[in-house]
Scaffold this motif. Sequence first.
Motif, PDB file in Angstrom:
ATOM      1  N   ARG A  33       0.820  -1.213   0.000  1.00 13.59           N
ATOM      2  CA  ARG A  33       0.000   0.000   0.000  1.00 13.59           C
ATOM      3  C   ARG A  33       0.862   1.276   0.000  1.00 13.59           C
ATOM      4  O   ARG A  33       0.608   2.239   0.716  1.00 13.59           O
ATOM      5  N   ASP A  34       1.898   1.234  -0.821  1.00 18.18           N
ATOM      6  CA  ASP A  34       2.710   2.431  -1.057  1.00 18.18           C
ATOM      7  C   ASP A  34       2.177   3.118  -2.303  1.00 18.18           C
ATOM      8  O   ASP A  34       1.612   2.463  -3.178  1.00 18.18           O
ATOM      9  N   PHE A  35       2.412   4.406  -2.402  1.00 17.49           N
ATOM     10  CA  PHE A  35       1.979   5.104  -3.607  1.00 17.49           C
ATOM     11  C   PHE A  35       2.798   4.588  -4.788  1.00 17.49           C
ATOM     12  O   PHE A  35       4.027   4.548  -4.713  1.00 17.49           O
ATOM     13  N   ALA A  36       2.103   4.218  -5.854  1.00 19.82           N
ATOM     14  CA  ALA A  36       2.794   3.669  -7.016  1.00 19.82           C
ATOM     15  C   ALA A  36       3.831   4.667  -7.521  1.00 19.82           C
ATOM     16  O   ALA A  36       4.921   4.312  -7.932  1.00 19.82           O
ATOM     17  N   CYS A  37       3.478   5.958  -7.482  1.00 22.33           N
ATOM     18  CA  CYS A  37       4.413   7.029  -7.839  1.00 22.33           C
ATOM     19  C   CYS A  37       4.286   8.106  -6.776  1.00 22.33           C
ATOM     20  O   CYS A  37       3.183   8.360  -6.288  1.00 22.33           O
ATOM     21  N   GLN A  38       5.417   8.726  -6.424  1.00 22.51           N
ATOM     22  CA  GLN A  38       5.350   9.784  -5.395  1.00 22.51           C
ATOM     23  C   GLN A  38       4.572  10.990  -5.893  1.00 22.51           C
ATOM     24  O   GLN A  38       4.025  11.739  -5.090  1.00 22.51           O
ATOM     25  N   TYR A  53      17.033  14.171  -8.218  1.00 18.29           N
ATOM     26  CA  TYR A  53      15.864  15.010  -8.482  1.00 18.29           C
ATOM     27  C   TYR A  53      14.622  14.260  -8.021  1.00 18.29           C
ATOM     28  O   TYR A  53      14.080  13.415  -8.746  1.00 18.29           O
ATOM     29  N   CYS A  54      14.200  14.564  -6.813  1.00 14.87           N
ATOM     30  CA  CYS A  54      13.126  13.778  -6.216  1.00 14.87           C
ATOM     31  C   CYS A  54      12.417  14.567  -5.126  1.00 14.87           C
ATOM     32  O   CYS A  54      13.057  15.274  -4.356  1.00 14.87           O
ATOM     33  N   GLY A  55      11.119  14.456  -5.091  1.00 14.82           N
ATOM     34  CA  GLY A  55      10.310  15.006  -3.993  1.00 14.82           C
ATOM     35  C   GLY A  55       9.523  13.851  -3.403  1.00 14.82           C
ATOM     36  O   GLY A  55       8.481  13.467  -3.928  1.00 14.82           O
ATOM     37  N   PRO A  56      10.031  13.247  -2.336  1.00  9.89           N
ATOM     38  CA  PRO A  56       9.418  12.009  -1.835  1.00  9.89           C
ATOM     39  C   PRO A  56       8.002  12.219  -1.294  1.00  9.89           C
ATOM     40  O   PRO A  56       7.664  13.316  -0.845  1.00  9.89           O
ATOM     41  N   ALA A  57       7.227  11.140  -1.324  1.00  8.83           N
ATOM     42  CA  ALA A  57       5.949  11.138  -0.611  1.00  8.83           C
ATOM     43  C   ALA A  57       6.272  11.026   0.880  1.00  8.83           C
ATOM     44  O   ALA A  57       7.334  10.515   1.249  1.00  8.83           O
ATOM     45  N   PRO A  58       5.365  11.528   1.740  1.00  4.24           N
ATOM     46  CA  PRO A  58       5.656  11.473   3.186  1.00  4.24           C
ATOM     47  C   PRO A  58       5.824  10.033   3.676  1.00  4.24           C
ATOM     48  O   PRO A  58       5.203   9.118   3.146  1.00  4.24           O
ATOM     49  N   ALA A  59       6.658   9.874   4.709  1.00  2.00           N
ATOM     50  CA  ALA A  59       6.849   8.547   5.312  1.00  2.00           C
ATOM     51  C   ALA A  59       5.651   8.216   6.182  1.00  2.00           C
ATOM     52  O   ALA A  59       5.071   9.101   6.813  1.00  2.00           O
ATOM     53  N   ARG A  60       5.275   6.943   6.194  1.00  5.01           N
ATOM     54  CA  ARG A  60       4.227   6.511   7.131  1.00  5.01           C
ATOM     55  C   ARG A  60       4.845   6.345   8.512  1.00  5.01           C
ATOM     56  O   ARG A  60       6.074   6.248   8.637  1.00  5.01           O
ATOM     57  N   ASP A  61       4.017   6.256   9.524  1.00  3.01           N
ATOM     58  CA  ASP A  61       4.520   6.045  10.885  1.00  3.01           C
ATOM     59  C   ASP A  61       5.422   4.819  10.921  1.00  3.01           C
ATOM     60  O   ASP A  61       5.054   3.767  10.411  1.00  3.01           O
ATOM     61  N   GLY A  62       6.602   4.987  11.507  1.00  2.00           N
ATOM     62  CA  GLY A  62       7.514   3.860  11.652  1.00  2.00           C
ATOM     63  C   GLY A  62       8.368   3.597  10.428  1.00  2.00           C
ATOM     64  O   GLY A  62       9.188   2.687  10.425  1.00  2.00           O
ATOM     65  N   GLU A  63       8.188   4.379   9.358  1.00  2.00           N
ATOM     66  CA  GLU A  63       9.002   4.204   8.157  1.00  2.00           C
ATOM     67  C   GLU A  63       9.875   5.438   7.949  1.00  2.00           C
ATOM     68  O   GLU A  63       9.628   6.478   8.553  1.00  2.00           O
ATOM     69  N   GLY A 109      11.118   6.236 -14.080  1.00  2.36           N
ATOM     70  CA  GLY A 109      10.043   7.108 -13.634  1.00  2.36           C
ATOM     71  C   GLY A 109       8.788   6.314 -13.350  1.00  2.36           C
ATOM     72  O   GLY A 109       8.431   5.416 -14.108  1.00  2.36           O
ATOM     73  N   GLY A 110       8.142   6.638 -12.243  1.00  7.28           N
ATOM     74  CA  GLY A 110       6.918   5.920 -11.877  1.00  7.28           C
ATOM     75  C   GLY A 110       7.201   4.633 -11.139  1.00  7.28           C
ATOM     76  O   GLY A 110       6.341   3.769 -11.055  1.00  7.28           O
ATOM     77  N   ALA A 111       8.424   4.515 -10.592  1.00 15.96           N
ATOM     78  CA  ALA A 111       8.765   3.309  -9.815  1.00 15.96           C
ATOM     79  C   ALA A 111       9.047   3.698  -8.363  1.00 15.96           C
ATOM     80  O   ALA A 111       9.918   3.129  -7.709  1.00 15.96           O
ATOM     81  N   GLY A 112       8.289   4.664  -7.858  1.00 23.17           N
ATOM     82  CA  GLY A 112       8.531   5.212  -6.516  1.00 23.17           C
ATOM     83  C   GLY A 112       8.432   4.210  -5.395  1.00 23.17           C
ATOM     84  O   GLY A 112       9.181   4.288  -4.409  1.00 23.17           O
ATOM     85  N   ALA A 113       7.503   3.260  -5.519  1.00 24.63           N
ATOM     86  CA  ALA A 113       7.315   2.275  -4.443  1.00 24.63           C
ATOM     87  C   ALA A 113       8.510   1.328  -4.384  1.00 24.63           C
ATOM     88  O   ALA A 113       8.972   0.956  -3.304  1.00 24.63           O
ATOM     89  N   LEU A 114       9.040   0.960  -5.551  1.00 23.67           N
ATOM     90  CA  LEU A 114      10.216   0.080  -5.596  1.00 23.67           C
ATOM     91  C   LEU A 114      11.450   0.829  -5.092  1.00 23.67           C
ATOM     92  O   LEU A 114      12.222   0.305  -4.285  1.00 23.67           O
ATOM     93  N   ILE A 115      11.628   2.065  -5.549  1.00 18.75           N
ATOM     94  CA  ILE A 115      12.822   2.827  -5.173  1.00 18.75           C
ATOM     95  C   ILE A 115      12.842   3.097  -3.669  1.00 18.75           C
ATOM     96  O   ILE A 115      13.897   3.104  -3.039  1.00 18.75           O
ATOM     97  N   LYS A 116      11.666   3.275  -3.082  1.00 16.17           N
ATOM     98  CA  LYS A 116      11.569   3.442  -1.622  1.00 16.17           C
ATOM     99  C   LYS A 116      12.318   2.328  -0.891  1.00 16.17           C
ATOM    100  O   LYS A 116      12.981   2.566   0.123  1.00 16.17           O
TER     101      LYS A 116
END
Lengths: 276, 175
Positions: free
Chosen positions: A62-67, B62-72, B126-133
């Motif tokens: 349940r991570d965002f597929a893209c940020q 070059y990245c603007g991450p999505a916020p971290a969830r609690d504990g991540e 591009g569009g692989a944010g969940a994997l790169i996390k």
Amino acid sequence: MREIDARILIEPLGALIGNALVGVDAATRALIKEAARAERSPAARWALGVIEENNEIAVRSRDFACQDCGLAVLFVSVGQDVHINGGLTDALNEGVKRGYAAARKSVADPLTRLNTGTNTPAVVHYDVTDGDKIAITFLAKGAGAENMSRVFMLTPSKGEAGIIDCAVRAVTDAGANPCPPVILGVGVGGTMEKCALLAKLALTRGVGKRNPDKRVAELEDKILEAVNATGIGAQGFGGGVTALAAAVETFPTHIGMLPVAVNIQCHSVREGRLII
Amino acid sequence: MNIKALRLPLTKEELQSLNAGEIVSLSGACYTARDAAHKRICDALKNGGPLPFDLDGACIYYCGPAPARDGEIIGSCGPTTSARMDDYAPTLLECGVAVMIGKGRRSDAVTKATADAGAVYLAAVGGAGALIKNRVKACALHAYPDLGCEAVYKLDLQNLELLVASDTKGVCALR
């Protein structure tokens, strides 16, 4: 006359968006899988494999597929037999705010560039239809692909070849920027703003679904073939799959006009539908 | 496919050994910066203000991450479009930036400036944010906290696979 409170839309819209942002559209994922098998360029095949794996991880964790969870675009069809108590647009924006609560906030004032902090306002397109329901289609539009979208005001003499050329030019100029493989929404006809809206609407049809009008569907096939002949490939790494699908919507236009809009959608298709 | 493993910071020899089109697996420290942070860094260079990190030999993502969830430690964190940083990149390259990570084509001027500086531009998918996390082992808010997702974060990467988009010879692999 059915009477509803606008606030009943908030929770289901928030939930719809929350789910859409982690789960890339199933039809798109199937096309990516197919593309990964068919692609002969090693670099592009690698990129398609990474995208496939990413989309699986996103759903699983349940991570965002893209940020870039994008700007929220809503197509809202309101049945003319519904009476809505309270502000509809306010309720929609509250739903969007909740749907993006955990997401990156990507909406800013165009001049001050100050972030609104809530990922609102959404871009809302209203339409009045028959019946007593409200239908909402949500589409997350990230900057990478939207920035590469174009409007061309052709003369009628350019015809079908001109329309295909618009799609090829938009995709070629965009290159790797919109995160190919892309999906193309192409609006043909109407006026300058109408064709842009048609192009966006085409993106909500369901990826891979053809236009029911055979002549238009054939144009979609030709556009897809021409775009994939550019050799841009996944992520611009060079390859045979630059676009996964092309959807064309048309509307009558002026005898002296042929407006064409090409709206580019990245491979991370995050959308959803809701009927209340 | 043969994938070369590299650890940041990269030596001059390592940078020169990279060829456009090859895939590398990158580990080590980098800093995120996108539009707003680039503007501030370049303003600081112009006005003699403090810099958020040592640019010499640095790797910028070059990245603007999505916020971290609690504990991540971080949320989804794929690349953003590099071309938007093209106006700033030559200045940063002159200050020694050695590696840029992003997505999409650069201007010819930036590809040349990259080669002239002996630097490389690497493309993330591009569009692989969940994997790169999952390739980020540490993340710390480093500078410009008021910029939110556009702030500078220091990331510790582990085995992030990237394509060499443009190399020290000025060859570009992107269409």
